[in-house]
Design a protein around this motif. Structure first.
Motif, short mmCIF file in Angstrom:
data_model
loop_
_atom_site.label_atom_id
_atom_site.label_comp_id
_atom_site.label_asym_id
_atom_site.label_seq_id
_atom_site.Cartn_x
_atom_site.Cartn_y
_atom_site.Cartn_z
N ASP B 98 55.27 5.48 78.11
CA ASP B 98 56.23 6.57 78.29
C ASP B 98 55.54 7.91 78.15
O ASP B 98 55.90 8.89 78.79
N ARG B 99 54.53 7.91 77.32
CA ARG B 99 53.79 9.14 77.05
C ARG B 99 53.23 9.74 78.34
O ARG B 99 53.38 10.92 78.61
N TYR B 100 52.60 8.87 79.14
CA TYR B 100 51.97 9.39 80.36
C TYR B 100 52.98 9.71 81.43
O TYR B 100 52.80 10.63 82.23
N LEU B 101 54.09 8.97 81.44
CA LEU B 101 55.14 9.30 82.40
C LEU B 101 55.68 10.70 82.12
O LEU B 101 55.87 11.51 83.03
N MET B 102 55.90 11.00 80.84
CA MET B 102 56.44 12.31 80.50
C MET B 102 55.38 13.39 80.65
O MET B 102 55.67 14.52 81.02
N GLU B 103 54.13 13.02 80.36
CA GLU B 103 53.07 14.02 80.40
C GLU B 103 52.73 14.43 81.84
O GLU B 103 52.49 15.58 82.12
N ARG B 104 52.72 13.40 82.73
CA ARG B 104 52.23 13.68 84.07
C ARG B 104 53.33 13.80 85.11
O ARG B 104 53.11 14.35 86.18
N ASP B 105 54.51 13.22 84.88
CA ASP B 105 55.55 13.21 85.91
C ASP B 105 56.93 13.43 85.29
O ASP B 105 57.84 12.64 85.49
N PRO B 106 57.06 14.54 84.55
CA PRO B 106 58.32 14.74 83.82
C PRO B 106 59.55 14.83 84.72
O PRO B 106 60.64 14.42 84.32
N HIS B 107 59.37 15.34 85.92
CA HIS B 107 60.54 15.51 86.79
C HIS B 107 61.13 14.18 87.22
O HIS B 107 62.32 14.08 87.52
N MET B 108 60.29 13.17 87.25
CA MET B 108 60.81 11.84 87.62
C MET B 108 61.82 11.38 86.58
O MET B 108 62.86 10.81 86.91
N LEU B 109 61.51 11.69 85.33
CA LEU B 109 62.45 11.33 84.27
C LEU B 109 63.73 12.16 84.39
O LEU B 109 64.84 11.64 84.25
N ILE B 110 63.55 13.44 84.68
CA ILE B 110 64.73 14.30 84.80
C ILE B 110 65.63 13.79 85.91
O ILE B 110 66.85 13.69 85.77
N GLU B 111 65.03 13.45 87.04
CA GLU B 111 65.84 12.98 88.16
C GLU B 111 66.54 11.66 87.79
O GLU B 111 67.69 11.43 88.15
N GLY B 112 65.81 10.80 87.09
CA GLY B 112 66.42 9.54 86.68
C GLY B 112 67.64 9.76 85.78
O GLY B 112 68.69 9.14 85.95
N ILE B 113 67.50 10.69 84.84
CA ILE B 113 68.62 10.97 83.94
C ILE B 113 69.79 11.58 84.72
O ILE B 113 70.95 11.25 84.49
N LEU B 114 69.46 12.45 85.66
CA LEU B 114 70.52 13.07 86.47
C LEU B 114 71.34 12.02 87.19
O LEU B 114 72.58 12.08 87.21
N ILE B 115 70.65 11.08 87.82
CA ILE B 115 71.37 10.04 88.56
C ILE B 115 72.20 9.20 87.60
O ILE B 115 73.36 8.86 87.87
N ALA B 116 71.64 8.86 86.45
CA ALA B 116 72.39 8.07 85.47
C ALA B 116 73.60 8.84 84.99
O ALA B 116 74.70 8.31 84.87
#
Lengths: 763, 429, 176
Positions: B98-116
């Motif tokens: 999760d560390r690298y996902l947030m460190e390198r591609d934070p917007h992917m997480l934001i978009e995922g949360i938005l859809i959820a």
């Protein structure tokens, strides 16, 4: 819980069970014992001790029966090897770090961990490692703490939070390093000691009773508290004529208060065997002289002769008879009889702070018991401060809101602690409580009242809406701030606020253990009040026969009144400002040394039982009055026992009709006296009177904005609490001592300097 | 350290090596925020939930619960506000994806949360991040600001009726707060104790409102699921375990790192010896903990020649679990007694202390391990430890008790020699 | 949770905590306000606020605790029970640089022992202790999520990965 019935199978047997019942309760009810530590009725569920695990068909893991609500067709196993191994293992875990302290632990003999280990534990303890170490210490002058014994059931933190609303003691740390305590390590709370009571081990112990006796040496006597009007049931632990401790543990007593007691009820008992108890009758043979010890015969004869002389010289009405809201119904009844029948004086009263006569004279409904408060839907609290003056009532209100979802409205000039639970706090100017009553009774005055109270119209509208929308029980509690007219109006509220959907119950908040009783016995129907008698001392009143003492607020400004009397006869436990002026002092027995009854603020008449024989030469108050009567030629029944007096009370006082001591035997089934009610009547006169007073109230002026400190009433030093060393520490601000560690070489002591200082603190 | 995909095209990791990968511009240039646009303009919340169900996405934090099903438990007609809480409390030993996902591609997480949030009707959402990852919170805050400025957060997103806000929230060093109900307790400002289930968070979670707690990796899969369709996502993996999984590889391999593998990757032996380039320093493989410290430890001979498929079913069949995918590889120099002692100390330190068996049991077990370590081992200690584990397992308030017991139970059963040599007094044990 | 109408008077206030309440600059207060605004329930802001107070005061001292209780309308005991639960919050003074060495499995088998020994020898203290000048505290902590770059440690909030004893020396030398 509904009345619908479902089927549950336990250990192969089928049972009909109420839908919604809790599995652990059902199992225990049906005779299948299930051990538990953290499960405690009416406290937040924890499911943390894991002792109550059972096997439920179709659920993969063992389940805690305390969290399971029964469903139709549930199949439960509470016995067998799997369950027993789980129970043994939980106890083995709990005993792993638990020190083998039983020989030096005050809880030994009444310890739930001991008992559980015997009943449910294994034969072997395999833990051979080093146990975690925490030093033993004091958490307050009342609470001693050995953290190593703690099994983290969190009953203590829950009662502190849910019963008392104080949240003083909490769990800190994490994992195996969790300890119960507080920031700074010193509890600055109301010192109720409920945490000690509910603790199933020796973690929290009574520091005032440390290492003094073993529970199996004590005789336990169930009685009623001698302090406030809540009437908590307690168990007095005595040994060889000494009252050693007071508890409410459910293995000894099961009153309407459960295991609840406050700091005074629990720790305020050392006065009973105190060395300063008056030892013998005392006679002051000439004014200005000293009080000289005398025999009972001499003293009684002296009083009788003097009373005869006063009656002959100045007339019967010159003799005032004063009872006490502190003593039993039987004692007060005999005083009333003595006054009304024997002496024939109109001037009898009792030393209460405020009279409830207007309330009872107009009572239009039923009085709410404390149980009814707990289960009310709506609670209106006008004035008063239950948290400090009637702590059990405060606890019931708090739990009604937190656990029962009740809506609480507080109308008060002081932001008392209970406003935390309130859905509305109407913050009024000091002295304007009557205006609030006017507002509830007669909406036409809203705008005027709002100005006098210092609140918005909207707040009063809100209050009216709340009352109008209330269903189920609506309970109105009121303190001593109300005038006679306002009391009358409140007393009639069941008639004009009640409806088909809504039952209005009333609950006065008098100050003393037998304030209600003293009224019921008729002592408040006399001519002059206590302050009235003092004002007339030396004029219309020449002699006073009093059980107990006048209160400081009654003597205030009239300090020399008592010296103007020809004759002052006092029945008391200790020397007081009143006995300083007495001509005869008769040693009375305390509540722990007599049989009798008190009637609490919920109208429950409950037993007071003799736990030790009267100390020194003290006698029961009623016995003194009976002996005095006999000397004056009237036999009230010398052989009368307290129960015989109660029989006469039942015969003469309608509210107590049909009652007998055997009916009062079981403290878990208390009986409420029937005060009778007055039909709905026209309150125009009272409302007019209130309105006149309200009109005089100012429309400007500040309000009290500071919540008073915890204990500002509870820790006050009075005649009885003065004899408890720890109260002096509390009254002096509960200073944290240099070290709180417990060791055989050092205990917290009250050194004389602190005590002297404490006695000077305050008014 | 290696970060990349093996056996499939990188999906979650496809932007990881781009320059400025965490910027909004780079994200948008590489397929970012297309899914949310599509969802807002043409998909209903129920559509979204169904798509996620079809994808066979399972919770990537460790529990592996089907995500679509979890979302469908939220009562739609409840008047209470709903919350989506992203579990970024990554604390399972061996896990660092999760560390690298947030460190390198934070917007992917934001978009995922938005859809959820759209699917569940949530207006305010939180990313609960472990306190030690403070630098990631700063990165996330910056990305959230970018997203807000660009209109992907706030009122009426992209001109639709959907308004939504996301906040970061810091933990403070407690592994137990990775458990979803303990996370919610912590987020509410209390001590991080787990809560009773039922009621489940989907019905009564944060502030007693319907709440869905999902791991970072679960939420970052959602935009791609919406773009390619649930079925396509599922087909990347297996029937019961759709999509790809990030495995955090550490320990005695030549190429540790974060590996994206398709679910059902064939097989674990190849993964270790080829993809991770084999055991370092020319040593032999001894043990693997494939799914974070809480899963059963595996012996080398349970992997080599066993064709262990790397998905939920495959690992269970092989005698372990996917868990969080924290893949710890140990060579012959590791004394499994010591490694197990190390993990037991972890659980004792992290036990919240709420319930008897976990609190007292982990403390006791650590003391036994220490005594044995100091030479005081007794032959009966192995049985004692197994029995203590048995008394904790299944009887604790939350799964941390099980998680503490499993490593010991599996270690003693599968590596008895490593224990015997500490316990034997004169060869009898 | 009970209904909170007005500011709760701090009741279970331990004796001798003193009357001092920490004060902070307008910028810090604004930061505190921003965190409180994120949540519908005030108490949720307790952890972010504790980190701010810890940053400003060095650790959660009595005035800091009093500040937190005021700002969050909580009791002192509430602050204490939360702060003592979490490993990263300190209610006792801690060194300027808190060296948190990961000791969990992956780091352990990749050489944490040598790193710990080196750090402790160099600073002259054991894990759990602080140097006499208050500059360094050394702690062994659990998994920091950096297993692929083991062994490693965290100094305050900064990660230092792929450590060797030489790198350790470089890092410690570079700290002012």
């Amino acid at each position: 819980m509904s009345t619908e019935v479902i089927k549950v199978t336990i250990n192969g047997q089928e049972f009909q069970v109420s839908k919604g019942a809790r599995l652990i309760d059902v199992c225990r009810e049906k005779g299948f014992d299930i051990p538990s530590f953290c499960y405690y009725a009416d406290l937040a569920l924890q499911a943390s001790c894991r002792m109550c695990l059972v096997r439920i068909e179709k659920m993969p893991k063992l389940q805690t029966s305390c969290t399971i609500i029964c469903t139709d067709g549930m199949v439960v196993t509470t016995q067998g090897e799997e369950i027993e191994k789980a129970q043994r293992s939980m106890l083995e875990f709990l005993l792993a770090n638990h020190p083998l302290d039983c020989p030096v632990c005050d809880r030994g003999g009444e310890c739930e961990l001991q008992e559980m280990a015997f009943d449910w534990g294994g034969l072997e303890e395999r833990f051979t490692e080093r146990k975690n170490y925490h030093p033993e210490k004091y958490l307050s002058p009342m609470v001693a703490n050995d953290p190593q014994r703690c099994i983290l059931c969190k009953r203590c933190t829950r009662v502190c939070d849910e019963w008392m609303g104080e949240d003083a003691i909490e769990a800190g740390g994490r994992g195996a390093n969790t300890v119960i305590g507080t920031y700074g390590g010193w509890l600055d709370c109301s010192q109720c000691g409920n945490c000690i009571e509910v603790c199933p081990t020796g973690t929290l112990l009574d520091a005032t009773y440390r290492h003094q006796a073993r529970p199996w040496e004590l005789a336990q006597t169930i009685s009623t508290c001698t302090y406030c009007s809540d009437g908590c049931q307690m168990s007095l632990g005595t040994r060889s004529g000494e009252l050693m401790r007071i508890v409410a543990r459910d293995r000894y007593v099961n009153g309407h208060n459960g295991e609840f007691l406050c700091v005074k009820g629990r720790f305020g008992h050392p006065f009973v065997n105190h060395e300063q108890r008056i030892r013998t009758p005392l006679i002051r043979y000439k004014k200005g002289g000293k009080l000289i010890p005398a025999t009972w015969d001499d003293a009684i004869r002296h009083v009788a002769t003097a009373l005869d002389r006063e009656a002959d010289t100045h007339g019967r009405n010159a003799i005032g008879v004063v009872g006490s809201p502190r003593i039993t119904n039987e004692a007060n009844y005999l005083l009333y009889k003595f006054a009304a029948d024997l002496v024939g004086t109109e001037n009898y009263t009792a030393t209460d702070v405020f009279s409830l006569k207007p309330f009872f004279d107009n009572l239009g409904g039923a009085i709410a018991t404390h149980k009814q408060i707990r289960y009310a839907r709506t609670i209106l609290l006008i004035g008063g401060e239950p948290e400090e003056l009637q702590p059990f009532t405060g606890k019931q209100i708090r739990q009604a809101v937190r656990n029962g979802g009740a809506r609480l409205v507080v109308v008060n000039s002081v932001p008392i602690r209970l406003i935390e639970q309130a859905v509305q706090f109407i913050h009024i100017r000091p002295g304007s409580e009557d205006a609030a009553v006017l507002a509830i009774a007669d909406r036409t005055n809203n705008a005027l009242v709002a100005r006098k109270l210092g609140v918005d119209n909207a707040e009063l509208d809100s209050l009216h809406q709340l009352i109008a929308g209330a269903e189920g029980d609506l309970i109105i509690l009121f303190g001593g701030e109300l005038s006679a007219a306002a009391q009358a109006v409140v007393a009639q509220m069941p008639n004009f606020l009640g409806s088909g959907r809504r039952r209005v119950l009333l609950h006065p908040l008098p100050l003393f253990n037998n304030s209600i009783g003293v009224h019921d016995m008729g002592l408040m129907n006399g001519g002059l009040s206590a302050t009235g008698m003092l004002a007339e001392a030396g004029r219309a009143i020449r002699a006073i026969y009093i059980a107990g003492s006048f209160l400081p607020q009654q003597l205030h400004g009239r300090e020399d009144a008592l010296s103007k009397l020809d004759l002052l006869v006092v029945q008391e436990l200790f020397e007081t400002t009143t006995t300083a002026f007495a001509d005869v002092v008769l040693p009375a027995a305390s509540f722990a040394e007599v049989d009798g009854t008190f009637t609490n603020s919920g109208g429950l008449v409950q037993r007071v039982r003799l736990s030790i024989p009267p100390v020194n030469q003290a006698k029961a108050d009623w016995l003194i009055t009976a002996q005095l009567a006999k000397e004056l030629g009237v036999n009230l029944g010398f052989e009368m026992s307290a129960s015989a007096i109660f029989r006469e009370i039942a015969a003469k006082i309608p509210a107590y009709a049909g009652l007998r001591y055997p009916l009062l035997k079981d403290e878990s089934n208390p009986i409420q006296v029937k005060h009778g009610s007055v039909d709905r009547r026209d309150l125009a006169a009272e409302l007019r009177e209130i309105k006149v007073a309200v009109d005089q109230l100012p429309e400007t002026g500040g309000k009290i904005t500071v919540t008073p400190e915890v204990g500002h009433e509870l820790f006050k030093i009075g005649t009885l609490t003065d004899k408890v060393p720890q109260f002096h520490l509390l009254a002096a601000g509960n200073p944290r001592p240099e070290t709180v560690r417990v060791s055989p070489l050092y205990q917290i002591t009250v050194d004389a300097a602190v005590r002297r200082q404490a006695a000077m603190v305050g008014d | 350290m290696f970060i990349g995909a093996i056996g499939c095209e990188p999906l979650q990791l496809r932007r990881i090596h781009l320059e400025n990968s965490r910027s909004l511009t780079v994200y948008r240039q590489n397929g970012g925020y297309e899914a949310i646009q599509q969802v807002l303009s043409s998909r209903s919340p129920d559509d979204v939930i169904n798509e996620v169900k079809k994808s066979a996405l399972r919770g990537r934090g460790g529990a592996g619960f089907p995500t679509g099903m979890k979302w469908s438990f939220v009562p739609k007609d409840s008047p209470k506000p709903k919350y989506v809480v992203c579990n970024a409390d990554e604390s399972e030993p061996g896990t660092f994806k999760d560390r690298y996902l947030m460190e390198r591609d934070p917007h992917m997480l934001i978009e995922g949360i938005l859809i959820a949030a759209y699917a569940l009707g949530a207006k305010i959402n939180y990313i609960y991040t472990r306190g030690e990852y403070k630098y990631l919170i700063d990165i996330m805050d910056q990305a959230l600001n970018e997203a807000r400025t660009a209109g992907y957060l706030g009122d009426r997103i992209l001109g639709s009726n959907f308004s939504c806000e996301i906040h970061t929230h810091t933990g403070a060093g407690a592994y137990i707060c990775g458990e979803e109900t303990a996370l919610l307790s912590s987020l509410e400002g209390m001590r991080g104790h787990p809560k009773m289930k039922p009621p489940f968070p989907a019905v009564s979670g944060l502030y007693a409102c319907p709440t869905v707690v999902n791991n970072v990796e679960t939420l970052t899969a959602v935009p791609d699921i919406m773009k390619m369709g649930g079925e396509a996502y599922q087909k990347l993996g297996t029937e019961k375990s759709g999509g790809t999984k990030l495995w955090s590889v550490s320990g005695h391999v030549n190429r540790p790192g974060v590996y994206e593998l398709p679910m059902g990757y064939d097989d674990m032996e190849k993964f270790i010896f080829e993809d991770c380039q084999g055991i370092s320093n020319g040593k032999k493989l001894k043990a693997v903990i494939p799914g974070g410290s809480s899963v059963y430890i595996m012996r080398a001979d349970q992997i080599t020649g066993r064709d262990v498929r790397m998905d939920y079913e495959g690992l269970v069949a092989a005698g372990s679990m996917v868990g969080s995918g924290g893949f710890i590889v140990m060579d012959e120099t590791v004394d499994v007694f010591e490694s197990t002692k190390n993990l037991t100390e972890f659980y004792k330190h992290e036990s919240c202390g709420w319930c008897t068996p976990c609190r007292e049991g982990t403390d006791w077990l650590v003391k036994v391990f220490k005594r044995i370590s100091n030479g005081g081992g007794r032959p009966e200690d192995a049985q004692l430890m197994l029995d203590l584990c048995d008394n904790i397992e299944g009887k604790s308030f939350c799964p941390l008790g099980d998680a503490a017991a499993w490593p010991i139970q599996s270690a003693i059963k599968r590596f008895p020699e490593d224990f015997k040599k500490h316990l034997a007094v004169n060869g009898n044990s | 949770m009970s209904t909170q109408l007005t500011n709760i008077q701090p009741r279970s206030q331990p004796v001798d905590i003193g009357d001092e309440v920490a004060t902070f600059s307008p910028e810090v207060e604004a930061e505190v306000d921003r965190h409180i605004a994120k949540y519908p329930v005030r108490r949720s802001a307790i952890l972010p606020l504790m980190f701010i107070v810890q940053r400003e005061r060095g650790y959660l001292d009595a005035p800091g605790v009093a500040y937190l209780a005021r700002r969050l309308s909580l009791r002192i005991t509430d602050i204490w029970e939360v702060a003592t639960f979490y490993s990263m919050l300190h209610m006792k003074p801690i060194g300027k640089y808190h060296i948190q060495i990961c000791k969990t499995l992956s780091c352990k088998i990749m050489g944490e022992g040598k790193i710990t020994e080196h750090v402790c020898n160099r600073l002259g203290i054991n894990p759990g202790e602080t140097t006499p000048d208050g500059k360094f505290t050394v702690s062994l902590v659990e998994c920091l999520g950096s297993c692929g770059t083991a062994p490693m440690f965290q100094i305050n909030f900064d990660y230092h990965e792929n450590l060797t004893t030489e790198r350790v020396d470089q890092i410690l030398d570079s700290l002012p």
